[in-house]
Design a protein around this motif. Structure first.
Motif, PDB file in Angstrom:
ATOM      1  N   PHE A 146     -13.768  -4.331   9.079  1.00 51.31           N
ATOM      2  CA  PHE A 146     -12.629  -4.190   9.989  1.00 51.31           C
ATOM      3  C   PHE A 146     -12.530  -2.745  10.463  1.00 51.31           C
ATOM      4  CE2 PHE A 146     -11.198  -8.330   8.754  1.00 51.31           C
ATOM      5  CZ  PHE A 146     -11.533  -8.449   7.424  1.00 51.31           C
ATOM      6  N   GLN A 186      -6.055  -8.090   7.591  1.00 56.82           N
ATOM      7  CA  GLN A 186      -4.707  -7.791   7.142  1.00 56.82           C
ATOM      8  C   GLN A 186      -3.937  -7.162   8.297  1.00 56.82           C
ATOM      9  OE1 GLN A 186      -4.506  -5.612   3.430  1.00 56.82           O
ATOM     10  NE2 GLN A 186      -6.182  -6.801   2.545  1.00 56.82           N
ATOM     11  N   PRO A 210      -6.332   7.564   3.531  1.00 59.96           N
ATOM     12  CA  PRO A 210      -6.262   6.138   3.859  1.00 59.96           C
ATOM     13  C   PRO A 210      -5.218   5.432   2.996  1.00 59.96           C
ATOM     14  CG  PRO A 210      -8.158   6.565   2.479  1.00 59.96           C
ATOM     15  CD  PRO A 210      -7.551   7.910   2.794  1.00 59.96           C
ATOM     16  N   GLN A 245      -5.968 -14.707   0.417  1.00 59.78           N
ATOM     17  CA  GLN A 245      -6.828 -13.747  -0.265  1.00 59.78           C
ATOM     18  C   GLN A 245      -8.059 -14.502  -0.733  1.00 59.78           C
ATOM     19  OE1 GLN A 245      -5.525 -12.481  -4.084  1.00 59.78           O
ATOM     20  NE2 GLN A 245      -6.669 -10.587  -4.067  1.00 59.78           N
ATOM     21  N   THR A 246      -9.235 -13.909  -0.555  1.00 56.54           N
ATOM     22  CA  THR A 246     -10.458 -14.606  -0.890  1.00 56.54           C
ATOM     23  C   THR A 246     -11.502 -13.628  -1.398  1.00 56.54           C
ATOM     24  OG1 THR A 246     -12.250 -15.961  -0.005  1.00 56.54           O
ATOM     25  CG2 THR A 246     -11.245 -14.401   1.490  1.00 56.54           C
ATOM     26  N   THR A 247     -12.429 -14.136  -2.181  1.00 61.91           N
ATOM     27  CA  THR A 247     -13.556 -13.303  -2.589  1.00 61.91           C
ATOM     28  C   THR A 247     -14.700 -13.433  -1.595  1.00 61.91           C
ATOM     29  OG1 THR A 247     -14.368 -15.128  -3.966  1.00 61.91           O
ATOM     30  CG2 THR A 247     -12.999 -13.473  -5.039  1.00 61.91           C
ATOM     31  N   GLY A 248     -14.595 -14.358  -0.662  1.00 65.50           N
ATOM     32  CA  GLY A 248     -15.632 -14.543   0.351  1.00 65.50           C
ATOM     33  C   GLY A 248     -15.307 -13.755   1.600  1.00 65.50           C
ATOM     34  N   LEU A 249     -15.306 -14.449   2.734  1.00 72.30           N
ATOM     35  CA  LEU A 249     -14.965 -13.782   3.984  1.00 72.30           C
ATOM     36  C   LEU A 249     -13.483 -13.417   3.967  1.00 72.30           C
ATOM     37  CD1 LEU A 249     -16.871 -15.872   6.685  1.00 72.30           C
ATOM     38  CD2 LEU A 249     -17.449 -13.613   5.789  1.00 72.30           C
ATOM     39  N   ALA A 250     -13.206 -12.115   4.012  1.00 70.86           N
ATOM     40  CA  ALA A 250     -11.819 -11.666   3.954  1.00 70.86           C
ATOM     41  C   ALA A 250     -11.152 -11.856   5.307  1.00 70.86           C
ATOM     42  CB  ALA A 250     -11.777 -10.200   3.548  1.00 70.86           C
ATOM     43  N   GLN A 290     -19.057  -8.742   3.047  1.00 69.98           N
ATOM     44  CA  GLN A 290     -19.212  -9.724   4.128  1.00 69.98           C
ATOM     45  C   GLN A 290     -18.237  -9.527   5.277  1.00 69.98           C
ATOM     46  OE1 GLN A 290     -19.684 -13.878   2.789  1.00 69.98           O
ATOM     47  NE2 GLN A 290     -19.496 -13.100   0.693  1.00 69.98           N
ATOM     48  N   SER A 291     -17.200  -8.722   5.065  1.00 66.42           N
ATOM     49  CA  SER A 291     -16.118  -8.631   6.055  1.00 66.42           C
ATOM     50  C   SER A 291     -15.842  -7.175   6.364  1.00 66.42           C
ATOM     51  CB  SER A 291     -14.850  -9.287   5.506  1.00 66.42           C
ATOM     52  OG  SER A 291     -15.137 -10.577   4.983  1.00 66.42           O
ATOM     53  N   PHE A 302     -10.978   1.126   2.083  1.00 69.13           N
ATOM     54  CA  PHE A 302     -10.914   1.921   3.306  1.00 69.13           C
ATOM     55  C   PHE A 302     -11.781   3.160   3.195  1.00 69.13           C
ATOM     56  CE2 PHE A 302      -7.579   0.116   5.926  1.00 69.13           C
ATOM     57  CZ  PHE A 302      -6.855  -0.666   5.039  1.00 69.13           C
ATOM     58  N   GLY A 303     -12.384   3.546   4.335  1.00 74.54           N
ATOM     59  CA  GLY A 303     -12.955   4.872   4.428  1.00 74.54           C
ATOM     60  C   GLY A 303     -11.845   5.889   4.606  1.00 74.54           C
ATOM     61  N   LEU A 322      -4.230   0.751  -2.079  1.00 77.52           N
ATOM     62  CA  LEU A 322      -3.675  -0.528  -2.525  1.00 77.52           C
ATOM     63  C   LEU A 322      -2.877  -0.364  -3.808  1.00 77.52           C
ATOM     64  CD1 LEU A 322      -3.597  -3.620  -1.994  1.00 77.52           C
ATOM     65  CD2 LEU A 322      -5.594  -3.777  -3.519  1.00 77.52           C
ATOM     66  N   TYR A 328       0.844  -1.183   0.000  1.00 72.44           N
ATOM     67  CA  TYR A 328       0.000   0.000   0.000  1.00 72.44           C
ATOM     68  C   TYR A 328       0.890   1.247   0.000  1.00 72.44           C
ATOM     69  CZ  TYR A 328      -4.080  -2.738   1.609  1.00 72.44           C
ATOM     70  OH  TYR A 328      -5.111  -3.637   1.730  1.00 72.44           O
ATOM     71  N   GLY A 349     -14.019  -5.607   3.419  1.00 72.78           N
ATOM     72  CA  GLY A 349     -13.171  -6.561   2.720  1.00 72.78           C
ATOM     73  C   GLY A 349     -13.897  -7.449   1.745  1.00 72.78           C
ATOM     74  N   GLY A 350     -13.137  -7.878   0.807  1.00 71.63           N
ATOM     75  CA  GLY A 350     -13.522  -8.867  -0.179  1.00 71.63           C
ATOM     76  C   GLY A 350     -12.206  -9.358  -0.711  1.00 71.63           C
ATOM     77  N   GLN A 351     -12.047  -9.336  -2.016  1.00 71.62           N
ATOM     78  CA  GLN A 351     -10.751  -9.693  -2.585  1.00 71.62           C
ATOM     79  C   GLN A 351      -9.694  -8.669  -2.181  1.00 71.62           C
ATOM     80  OE1 GLN A 351     -10.758 -10.046  -6.840  1.00 71.62           O
ATOM     81  NE2 GLN A 351      -9.245 -11.682  -6.814  1.00 71.62           N
ATOM     82  N   LYS A 352     -10.124  -7.455  -1.937  1.00 72.08           N
ATOM     83  CA  LYS A 352      -9.233  -6.420  -1.432  1.00 72.08           C
ATOM     84  C   LYS A 352     -10.013  -5.521  -0.484  1.00 72.08           C
ATOM     85  CE  LYS A 352      -9.982  -3.725  -5.650  1.00 72.08           C
ATOM     86  NZ  LYS A 352      -9.338  -3.124  -6.846  1.00 72.08           N
ATOM     87  N   LEU A 353      -9.273  -4.849   0.407  1.00 67.45           N
ATOM     88  CA  LEU A 353      -9.926  -3.961   1.361  1.00 67.45           C
ATOM     89  C   LEU A 353     -10.217  -2.609   0.713  1.00 67.45           C
ATOM     90  CD1 LEU A 353      -7.997  -4.355   4.744  1.00 67.45           C
ATOM     91  CD2 LEU A 353     -10.190  -5.337   4.083  1.00 67.45           C
TER      92      LEU A 353
END
Lengths: 116, 108
Positions: free
Chosen positions: B34, A105, A42, A97-102, B31-32, B98-99, A45, A35, B92-96
């Motif tokens: 943080f 990090q 913020p 790394q996932t497309t579901g529940l992340a 779904q995620s 951020f706000g 990425l 990042y 989150g998903g494949q990438k985060l």
């Protein structure tokens, strides 16, 4: 102390220099991230490696070149950077790394980069 | 484009009070979730993760998730001056994503 280690902590380089940032984790994580963070913004990425393969490049200029030699190491090679590239560069890792529940990090302390 | 919105603050709270930080997100399929704390000049530190509707408590911190309203919040009880920081909400998903972060100041 964080479990993601970044070196160096500070780096000053000229626009014609070549340098590398290093990141290491020993948590057995298989996803690693770079990042860029500017002041009062913020993290943004840049790259994602999943199982040592580049999975995401967020259209980063080619003067930034990532490398993942093994599952614990991540490098960012820098060449011909511009003054606007001065920022805090953060490495992070997650279990995968996932497309579901992340997975969460975890960030290293970062490298503060200044381009003269 | 997935978006995460936070009030940038600054949010000023007296010591010992409850600090309430809010975040909304645009992707209904997320779904995620943080919460990260970032002190000035330091890197983000994970303080809470939440995946299911409802409340999740960890010490003085409580994360609340309402997927129907696409809303996630962080409550800090018995706020201390050491809680003064920027709090980043991430989805989150494949990438985060951020706000922009909320700057919180706890006044002694």
């Amino acid at each position: 102390d964080t479990e993601v280690t970044q070196t160096p902590k500070h780096l000053v380089m000229g626009m014609t220099n070549k340098k590398s940032l290093k990141c290491e984790q020993h948590m057995g994580h298989r996803a690693m991230y770079w990042y860029k963070q500017k002041a009062k913004k913020p993290p943004e990425l840049m790259f994602v490696y999943s199982y040592e393969k580049l999975s995401i490049n967020e259209s980063v200029p080619s003067r930034f070149s990532p490398e993942c030699p093994n599952s614990s190491l991540l490098n960012l090679h820098l060449h011909a950077l511009q003054p606007e590239d001065s920022a805090l560069y953060l490495c992070a890792s997650s279990r995968h790394q996932t497309t579901g529940l992340a997975q969460p990090q975890h960030f290293g302390d970062g490298t503060r980069l200044s381009i003269l | 484009q997935k978006e995460v919105e936070q009030n940038s603050g600054p949010l000023s709270v007296p010591e010992g009070a409850i600090a309430s930080l809010n975040c909304t997100y645009s992707d209904r399929g997320s779904q995620s979730f943080f919460w990260y704390r970032q002190y000035s000049g330091k890197s983000p530190e994970l303080i809470m993760s939440i995946y299911s509707n409802g409340d999740k408590e960890d010490g003085r911190f409580t994360a609340q998730l309402n997927k129907a309203s696409q809303y996630v919040s962080l409550l800090i009880r018995d706020s201390q001056p050491s809680d003064s920081a920027t709090y980043l909400c991430a989805v989150g998903g494949q990438k985060l994503v951020f706000g922009q972060g909320t700057r919180l100041t706890i006044n002694p």
